[in-house]
Design a protein around this motif. Structure first.
Motif, short mmCIF file in Angstrom:
data_model
loop_
_atom_site.label_atom_id
_atom_site.label_comp_id
_atom_site.label_asym_id
_atom_site.label_seq_id
_atom_site.Cartn_x
_atom_site.Cartn_y
_atom_site.Cartn_z
N VAL A 1 21.02 -28.22 29.70
CA VAL A 1 19.72 -27.58 29.64
C VAL A 1 18.76 -28.38 30.50
O VAL A 1 18.64 -29.58 30.34
CB VAL A 1 19.21 -27.52 28.18
N ASP A 2 18.09 -27.72 31.41
CA ASP A 2 17.17 -28.37 32.32
C ASP A 2 15.74 -28.05 31.89
O ASP A 2 15.25 -26.96 32.09
CB ASP A 2 17.42 -27.88 33.74
N HIS A 3 15.10 -29.02 31.25
CA HIS A 3 13.72 -28.86 30.80
C HIS A 3 12.81 -29.64 31.73
O HIS A 3 13.20 -30.63 32.31
CB HIS A 3 13.52 -29.41 29.39
N VAL A 19 9.75 -25.37 27.79
CA VAL A 19 10.91 -24.50 27.67
C VAL A 19 10.47 -23.07 27.99
O VAL A 19 9.53 -22.56 27.38
CB VAL A 19 11.50 -24.57 26.23
N GLU A 41 19.83 -17.52 19.17
CA GLU A 41 19.43 -17.43 20.58
C GLU A 41 18.05 -16.81 20.69
O GLU A 41 17.68 -16.00 19.84
CB GLU A 41 20.47 -16.60 21.34
N ALA A 44 18.54 -21.86 20.56
CA ALA A 44 19.72 -22.74 20.55
C ALA A 44 20.24 -22.96 21.96
O ALA A 44 20.53 -24.10 22.36
CB ALA A 44 20.80 -22.15 19.65
N GLN A 45 20.36 -21.90 22.73
CA GLN A 45 20.87 -22.00 24.10
C GLN A 45 19.93 -22.82 24.98
O GLN A 45 20.37 -23.53 25.87
CB GLN A 45 21.05 -20.60 24.68
N GLY A 47 18.20 -25.33 24.00
CA GLY A 47 18.19 -26.73 23.59
C GLY A 47 17.06 -27.13 22.67
O GLY A 47 16.83 -28.33 22.45
N LYS A 49 15.20 -28.12 19.36
CA LYS A 49 15.70 -28.85 18.20
C LYS A 49 14.75 -28.77 17.01
O LYS A 49 13.52 -28.72 17.18
CB LYS A 49 15.90 -30.34 18.54
N TRP A 52 10.89 -30.41 16.51
CA TRP A 52 9.99 -30.39 17.65
C TRP A 52 8.67 -29.75 17.22
O TRP A 52 8.61 -28.94 16.31
CB TRP A 52 10.59 -29.59 18.79
N THR A 91 8.23 -33.73 21.51
CA THR A 91 9.53 -34.10 20.95
C THR A 91 9.64 -35.61 20.83
O THR A 91 9.00 -36.33 21.59
CB THR A 91 10.68 -33.60 21.85
#
Length: 134
Positions: A1-3, A19, A41, A44-45, A47, A49, A52, A91
């Motif tokens: 996951v690219d945040h 996100v 979804e 979850a996909q 990322g 948590k 947060w 986070t």
């Protein structure tokens, strides 16, 4: 996951994570402005948590009440209709931290009473805040 990440906060205990959610269901539930659970979804996909803290939706600060957040998100989705909407979360920088709802900070687990940790995100108070409320 690219945040998209930005360091922020005091003492280096937290990060800001952006996100991009597609318009539609979120796949998470909130308690106040904290992620109480990731229920599916797309959260979850993407990322997201448990624990947060939601700060902004589409560049606008969110209130600390889940009902008001739900209205704000619904309005943004209705206006935008297609594409993605940026959600900005606070986070913890690492494992072993939980968010205190009163001082609005991520605090080490050992600075919470066990029953406070069990109460779940959005409800927890660290020792000093618990004492303050007495």
């Amino acid at each position: 996951v690219d945040h998209s990440l930005q360091l922020q906060g005091t003492g280096g205990t937290d990060l800001e994570v952006v996100v991009a959610f597609p318009i539609g269901k979120l796949g998470m539930s909130l308690e106040r402005n904290c992620v109480a659970s990731v229920t599916g979804e797309p959260a979850a996909q993407l990322g997201v948590k448990k624990g947060w803290v939601l700060l902004q939706v589409n560049g606008v600060e969110v209130p600390k009440k889940k009902e008001a957040i739900a209205k704000q998100v619904a309005q943004v989705f209705k206006e935008q209709k297609i594409g993605e909407v940026d959600f900005v979360f606070n986070t913890p920088v690492s494992e072993g931290f939980s968010h205190c709802r009163l001082c609005d900070k991520f605090v080490k687990y050992e600075d919470f009473n066990a029953s406070q940790l069990e109460s779940g995100p959005g409800k927890q108070l660290c020792y000093p805040c618990e004492e303050f409320l007495g």
